[in-house]
Design an enzyme around this catalytic site. Structure first.
Site, PDB file in Angstrom:
ATOM      1  N   GLY A   9     -12.951  -5.313  -5.004  1.00 11.47           N
ATOM      2  CA  GLY A   9     -12.715  -5.326  -3.552  1.00 11.47           C
ATOM      3  C   GLY A   9     -13.770  -4.478  -2.892  1.00 11.47           C
ATOM      4  O   GLY A   9     -13.753  -3.253  -2.991  1.00 11.47           O
ATOM      5  N   MET A  13     -13.679   0.089   2.383  1.00 11.07           N
ATOM      6  CA  MET A  13     -13.131   1.142   1.523  1.00 11.07           C
ATOM      7  C   MET A  13     -13.682   1.050   0.106  1.00 11.07           C
ATOM      8  O   MET A  13     -14.109   2.045  -0.477  1.00 11.07           O
ATOM      9  CB  MET A  13     -11.597   1.073   1.506  1.00 11.07           C
ATOM     10  CG  MET A  13     -10.942   1.492   2.803  1.00 11.07           C
ATOM     11  SD  MET A  13     -11.192   3.237   3.186  1.00 11.07           S
ATOM     12  CE  MET A  13     -10.124   4.024   1.980  1.00 11.07           C
ATOM     13  N   VAL A  74      -8.367  -3.811  -2.379  1.00 15.41           N
ATOM     14  CA  VAL A  74      -8.311  -5.036  -1.571  1.00 15.41           C
ATOM     15  C   VAL A  74      -7.144  -4.945  -0.585  1.00 15.41           C
ATOM     16  O   VAL A  74      -6.383  -3.979  -0.594  1.00 15.41           O
ATOM     17  CB  VAL A  74      -8.161  -6.305  -2.452  1.00 15.41           C
ATOM     18  CG1 VAL A  74      -9.304  -6.408  -3.441  1.00 15.41           C
ATOM     19  CG2 VAL A  74      -6.820  -6.340  -3.160  1.00 15.41           C
ATOM     20  N   SER A 128      -6.746   8.913   0.677  1.00 14.80           N
ATOM     21  CA  SER A 128      -6.721   9.263   2.094  1.00 14.80           C
ATOM     22  C   SER A 128      -8.107   9.580   2.603  1.00 14.80           C
ATOM     23  O   SER A 128      -9.020   9.847   1.824  1.00 14.80           O
ATOM     24  CB  SER A 128      -5.824  10.474   2.283  1.00 14.80           C
ATOM     25  OG  SER A 128      -5.707  10.756   3.649  1.00 14.80           O
ATOM     26  N   GLY A 129      -8.246   9.568   3.917  1.00 14.39           N
ATOM     27  CA  GLY A 129      -9.513  10.005   4.493  1.00 14.39           C
ATOM     28  C   GLY A 129     -10.370   8.893   5.051  1.00 14.39           C
ATOM     29  O   GLY A 129     -11.497   9.139   5.480  1.00 14.39           O
ATOM     30  N   GLY A 130      -9.837   7.665   5.036  1.00 11.80           N
ATOM     31  CA  GLY A 130     -10.556   6.552   5.638  1.00 11.80           C
ATOM     32  C   GLY A 130     -11.899   6.278   4.980  1.00 11.80           C
ATOM     33  O   GLY A 130     -12.132   6.681   3.843  1.00 11.80           O
ATOM     34  N   LYS A 182       1.479   9.681  -0.375  1.00 11.67           N
ATOM     35  CA  LYS A 182       0.484   9.236   0.619  1.00 11.67           C
ATOM     36  C   LYS A 182       1.193   8.772   1.900  1.00 11.67           C
ATOM     37  O   LYS A 182       0.739   9.044   3.017  1.00 11.67           O
ATOM     38  CB  LYS A 182      -0.377   8.106   0.043  1.00 11.67           C
ATOM     39  CG  LYS A 182      -1.296   7.417   1.070  1.00 11.67           C
ATOM     40  CD  LYS A 182      -2.376   8.347   1.543  1.00 11.67           C
ATOM     41  CE  LYS A 182      -3.351   7.795   2.563  1.00 11.67           C
ATOM     42  NZ  LYS A 182      -3.230   6.539   3.182  1.00 11.67           N
ATOM     43  N   HIS A 185       2.294  11.769   3.776  1.00 13.76           N
ATOM     44  CA  HIS A 185       1.084  12.328   4.402  1.00 13.76           C
ATOM     45  C   HIS A 185       0.821  11.630   5.741  1.00 13.76           C
ATOM     46  O   HIS A 185       0.583  12.272   6.758  1.00 13.76           O
ATOM     47  CB  HIS A 185      -0.123  12.168   3.478  1.00 13.76           C
ATOM     48  CG  HIS A 185      -1.440  12.340   4.171  1.00 13.76           C
ATOM     49  ND1 HIS A 185      -2.006  11.344   4.944  1.00 13.76           N
ATOM     50  CD2 HIS A 185      -2.282  13.392   4.238  1.00 13.76           C
ATOM     51  CE1 HIS A 185      -3.135  11.789   5.457  1.00 13.76           C
ATOM     52  NE2 HIS A 185      -3.333  13.021   5.041  1.00 13.76           N
ATOM     53  N   ASN A 186       0.866  10.311   5.730  1.00  9.96           N
ATOM     54  CA  ASN A 186       0.595   9.572   6.961  1.00  9.96           C
ATOM     55  C   ASN A 186       1.661   9.855   8.022  1.00  9.96           C
ATOM     56  O   ASN A 186       1.349   9.954   9.207  1.00  9.96           O
ATOM     57  CB  ASN A 186       0.536   8.072   6.677  1.00  9.96           C
ATOM     58  CG  ASN A 186      -0.760   7.661   6.000  1.00  9.96           C
ATOM     59  OD1 ASN A 186      -1.360   8.464   5.293  1.00  9.96           O
ATOM     60  ND2 ASN A 186      -1.181   6.443   6.202  1.00  9.96           N
ATOM     61  N   GLU A 189       0.893  13.077   9.532  1.00  8.50           N
ATOM     62  CA  GLU A 189      -0.271  12.872  10.397  1.00  8.50           C
ATOM     63  C   GLU A 189       0.167  12.362  11.783  1.00  8.50           C
ATOM     64  O   GLU A 189      -0.323  12.839  12.814  1.00  8.50           O
ATOM     65  CB  GLU A 189      -1.191  11.870   9.700  1.00  8.50           C
ATOM     66  CG  GLU A 189      -2.413  11.431  10.452  1.00  8.50           C
ATOM     67  CD  GLU A 189      -3.148  10.320   9.670  1.00  8.50           C
ATOM     68  OE1 GLU A 189      -3.331  10.443   8.429  1.00  8.50           O
ATOM     69  OE2 GLU A 189      -3.528   9.315  10.286  1.00  8.50           O
ATOM     70  N   HIS A 452      38.733   9.129   9.177  1.00  4.31           N
ATOM     71  CA  HIS A 452      37.670   9.478   8.230  1.00  4.31           C
ATOM     72  C   HIS A 452      37.865  10.866   7.605  1.00  4.31           C
ATOM     73  O   HIS A 452      37.020  11.291   6.824  1.00  4.31           O
ATOM     74  CB  HIS A 452      36.300   9.377   8.913  1.00  4.31           C
ATOM     75  CG  HIS A 452      35.945   7.958   9.258  1.00  4.31           C
ATOM     76  ND1 HIS A 452      35.865   6.966   8.307  1.00  4.31           N
ATOM     77  CD2 HIS A 452      35.690   7.360  10.443  1.00  4.31           C
ATOM     78  CE1 HIS A 452      35.548   5.817   8.896  1.00  4.31           C
ATOM     79  NE2 HIS A 452      35.448   6.036  10.198  1.00  4.31           N
TER      80      HIS A 452
HETATM   81  P1  NDP Z   1      -9.342  -5.010   3.663  1.00  2.29           P
HETATM   82  O1  NDP Z   1      -7.977  -4.472   3.714  1.00  2.29           O
HETATM   83  O2  NDP Z   1      -9.936  -5.521   4.928  1.00  2.29           O
HETATM   84  O3  NDP Z   1      -9.408  -6.148   2.565  1.00  2.29           O
HETATM   85  C1  NDP Z   1     -10.583  -6.906   2.349  1.00  2.29           C
HETATM   86  C2  NDP Z   1     -10.883  -6.989   0.875  1.00  2.29           C
HETATM   87  O4  NDP Z   1      -9.775  -7.556   0.176  1.00  2.29           O
HETATM   88  C3  NDP Z   1     -12.063  -7.884   0.603  1.00  2.29           C
HETATM   89  O5  NDP Z   1     -12.776  -7.341  -0.463  1.00  2.29           O
HETATM   90  C4  NDP Z   1     -11.394  -9.179   0.241  1.00  2.29           C
HETATM   91  O6  NDP Z   1     -12.197 -10.031  -0.525  1.00  2.29           O
HETATM   92  C5  NDP Z   1     -10.238  -8.681  -0.557  1.00  2.29           C
HETATM   93  N1  NDP Z   1      -9.164  -9.655  -0.732  1.00  2.29           N
HETATM   94  C6  NDP Z   1      -8.257 -10.027   0.191  1.00  2.29           C
HETATM   95  N2  NDP Z   1      -7.416 -10.932  -0.323  1.00  2.29           N
HETATM   96  C7  NDP Z   1      -7.782 -11.125  -1.602  1.00  2.29           C
HETATM   97  C8  NDP Z   1      -7.305 -11.961  -2.661  1.00  2.29           C
HETATM   98  N3  NDP Z   1      -6.251 -12.749  -2.490  1.00  2.29           N
HETATM   99  N4  NDP Z   1      -7.931 -11.892  -3.843  1.00  2.29           N
HETATM  100  C9  NDP Z   1      -8.996 -11.093  -4.026  1.00  2.29           C
HETATM  101  N5  NDP Z   1      -9.489 -10.290  -3.070  1.00  2.29           N
HETATM  102  C10 NDP Z   1      -8.898 -10.303  -1.869  1.00  2.29           C
HETATM  103  O7  NDP Z   1     -10.347  -3.913   3.036  1.00  2.29           O
HETATM  104  P2  NDP Z   1     -10.486  -2.371   3.371  1.00  2.29           P
HETATM  105  O8  NDP Z   1     -11.692  -1.921   2.658  1.00  2.29           O
HETATM  106  O9  NDP Z   1     -10.368  -2.111   4.816  1.00  2.29           O
HETATM  107  O10 NDP Z   1      -9.182  -1.725   2.703  1.00  2.29           O
HETATM  108  C11 NDP Z   1      -8.910  -1.819   1.313  1.00  2.29           C
HETATM  109  C12 NDP Z   1      -7.592  -1.107   1.024  1.00  2.29           C
HETATM  110  O11 NDP Z   1      -7.681   0.247   1.434  1.00  2.29           O
HETATM  111  C13 NDP Z   1      -6.393  -1.684   1.774  1.00  2.29           C
HETATM  112  O12 NDP Z   1      -5.251  -1.610   0.952  1.00  2.29           O
HETATM  113  C14 NDP Z   1      -6.216  -0.771   2.951  1.00  2.29           C
HETATM  114  O13 NDP Z   1      -4.871  -0.694   3.382  1.00  2.29           O
HETATM  115  C15 NDP Z   1      -6.662   0.544   2.375  1.00  2.29           C
HETATM  116  N6  NDP Z   1      -7.248   1.367   3.434  1.00  2.29           N
HETATM  117  C16 NDP Z   1      -7.069   2.689   3.373  1.00  2.29           C
HETATM  118  C17 NDP Z   1      -7.585   3.511   4.326  1.00  2.29           C
HETATM  119  C18 NDP Z   1      -7.381   4.933   4.166  1.00  2.29           C
HETATM  120  O14 NDP Z   1      -7.717   5.724   5.039  1.00  2.29           O
HETATM  121  N7  NDP Z   1      -6.819   5.357   3.063  1.00  2.29           N
HETATM  122  C19 NDP Z   1      -8.338   3.040   5.468  1.00  2.29           C
HETATM  123  C20 NDP Z   1      -8.526   1.659   5.433  1.00  2.29           C
HETATM  124  C21 NDP Z   1      -7.979   0.874   4.452  1.00  2.29           C
HETATM  125  P3  NDP Z   1     -13.161 -11.122   0.188  1.00  2.29           P
HETATM  126  O15 NDP Z   1     -14.416 -10.395   0.520  1.00  2.29           O
HETATM  127  O16 NDP Z   1     -13.357 -12.166  -0.834  1.00  2.29           O
HETATM  128  O17 NDP Z   1     -12.443 -11.624   1.402  1.00  2.29           O
END
Ligand code: NDP
Length: 481
Positions: A9, A13, A74, A128-130, A182, A185-186, A189, A452
């Site tokens: 993925g 991130m 992902v 965490s931490g975006g 986590k 944590h959120n 936040e 009750h």
């Molecule tokens: P997204 O949540 O936008 O997901 C996109 C990615 O997922 C792409 O690589 C995409 O592949 C892949 N994907 C989606 N569906 C499938 C599938 N069925 N099979 C295989 N691959 C799939 O990506 P982010 O980078 O924004 O976030 C990734 C994770 O991190 C998420 O769980 C999100 O919630 C979490 N996150 C955490 C943050 C934090 O601060 N901790 C901030 C932002 C996100 P393709 O390129 O082929 O479409």
């Protein structure tokens, strides 16, 4: 097999995490993405990372040395399950699958259960931490088995944020413990952000300060006991000027706050666990209220007038009061958050070290702050305190700020400034501090309409008054409804 770690993925991130991993000595990173173009883009943009790339999942898996370790980044939900299935098909017993996305911890528990019979370790890790954290060092909250952490621990420690010389990662507990923590944590936040927003509103409306002046106040606060990333960025946001209009940035932003749902999860789970997390709940609700323009407009059209704002005579003294009220409310919000962690650990059987959690939040995440050292100290000194408010440091802090806290909540009410965070925190504190609560009346009402039952203050046993009869008291077994 050439890579010791893989990332699946490669959106924002995943690619940042992969780059972070590759930048640490000793790591060779394999990367895979469903759509190969994204993989090519990353590999071409960052030749210095020396990524091992694969177009096919089979080749990605073959490039990993054993025990194979892959971090999935992902889209949470269906995307995560699809990738897990593909890896489980190809991995062997002892290999490790890490879900680093924002999964619901209930899903993580289920996934671990489902995968455990294969002998493959499944680890749900809260990261965490975006984007910035993923690239430069996040706070990482891994769950899963103790055994998997032996392989995974050093890898995660190599990329985590560092606070006072310690990496911001610890094995939180088994199965879903990492994603649970986590989530909390959120939630914390959300509460912290809401409290800061209320402080800004008070300084502006009652203190009569302009955004740039309030930025100075926050910058000053950031040198003292309120020092934190959120206070720091608040000053930056308030100092920003809109290029198009020349107005303060804060004044051109629509006052409707959105959310991605982890705050809601925290509150839902706290309700299930029976833990009062008013600070987090009020923060979630405050965003919901802000996003109801029709209701807001309807009430604004109905009212005759708003209360006169009780302008502060001494702005410096008022700001000082606000800072103390903010700090006391913040202590309450964190105490409630840690109560939720304690309750979750008890319900799901996790051996969570509260002091370690406080420590790994000191860097690489949104709530990072010096303040967390005090929480770590409190739990380190006595892990069994009934509430953080009992720990000497926090008891003193709240006692010192108490008068200011009351003045601020009262002044806000008289001036019509909404302070759901400050107000609910103070009520929570007063509820714990009161010798006797009106819960006795609620219990009386419950006995009246629903039989009750109630307990007495002066003797053991369970009682019921025959309200619809002669109103004498009988001793009874506890009601089951
Ligand atoms: P997204 O949540 O936008 O997901 C996109 C990615 O997922 C792409 O690589 C995409 O592949 C892949 N994907 C989606 N569906 C499938 C599938 N069925 N099979 C295989 N691959 C799939 O990506 P982010 O980078 O924004 O976030 C990734 C994770 O991190 C998420 O769980 C999100 O919630 C979490 N996150 C955490 C943050 C934090 O601060 N901790 C901030 C932002 C996100 P393709 O390129 O082929 O479409």
């Amino acid at each position: 097999a050439t890579a010791n770690i893989g990332v699946v993925g490669l959106a924002v991130m995943g690619s940042n995490l992969a780059r972070n991993l590759a930048s640490r000595e000793g790591n060779k990173v394999a990367v895979f993405n469903r759509t190969y173009a994204r993989t090519e883009e990353l590999v071409n943009a960052h030749p210095e990372a020396g990524f091992v790339s694969a177009e096919q999942m089979d080749d990605f898996v073959a490039s990993l040395s054993k025990p194979r370790t892959a971090i999935i980044m992902v889209q949470a939900g269906k995307g995560t399950d699809a990738v897990i299935d593909q890896l489980v098909e190809r991995f062997e017993p002892g290999d490790i699958i890490v879900d680093g996305g924002n999964a619901n911890f209930h899903d993580t528990i289920e996934r671990e259960k489902r995968i455990a019979p294969t002998g493959i370790h499944f680890v749900g890790a809260g990261i965490s931490g975006g984007e910035e954290g993923a690239l430069n060092g996040p706070s990482i909250m891994p769950g899963g088995s103790v055994e998997s952490y032996k392989t995974l621990g050093p890898i995660l420690e190599s990329i985590a944020a560092v606070a006072e010389g310690e990496p911001c990662v610890t094995h939180v507990g088994t199965d879903g413990a990492g994603h649970f923590v986590k989530m909390i944590h959120n939630g914390i936040e959300y509460a912290d952000m809401q409290l800061i927003a209320e402080a800004y509103d008070l300084l502006r409306t009652i203190g009569g300060l302009e955004p740039a002046q309030i930025a100075d106040v926050f910058a000053e606060w950031n040198k003292g006991y309120l020092e934190s990333y959120l206070i720091e960025i608040t000053a930056e946001v308030l100092r920003q000027v809109d290029a198009e209009t020349g107005k303060p940035f804060i004044d051109i932003v629509l006052d409707q706050a959105g959310s991605k749902g982890t705050g809601v999860w925290t509150v839902q789970n706290a309700l299930d666990l029976g833990v009062p997390v008013g600070g987090i709940a009020e923060a979630v609700f405050a965003r919901a209220v802000s996003s109801k323009p029709a209701q807001r407009a309807a009430v604004q059209a109905t009212i005759q007038s708003r209360p006169d704002v009780q302008k502060a005579d001494d702005v410096q003294a008022f700001a000082d009061d606000v800072s103390k009220a903010l700090y006391a409310s913040k202590v309450v919000a964190y105490a409630q958050g840690f109560d939720a962690i304690i309750a979750g650990a008890e319900k799901y059987g996790w051996d969570i070290h509260k002091d370690k959690i406080a420590k790994i939040w000191r860097g690489g995440c949104i709530i990072r702050a010096q303040f967390l050292n005090r929480i770590a100290d409190a739990y380190d000194e006595n892990p069994d305190i009934a509430t953080l408010l009992e720990a000497p440091y926090f008891a003193d802090a709240v006692r010192e700020g108490e008068a200011a806290w009351r003045r601020i909540v009262a002044t806000a009410a008289l001036s019509g400034v909404p302070v759901p965070g400050f107000g609910s925190a103070l009520s929570y504190y007063d509820s714990l501090a009161s010798k006797r609560l009106p819960a006795a009346l609620v219990q009386g009402q419950r006995d009246f309409f629903g039989a009750h039952t109630y307990k007495r203050v002066d003797k053991d046993g369970v009682f019921h008054t025959l309200w619809s009869g002669d109103r004498t008291e009988i001793e009874t077994e506890p009601s089951t409804h």
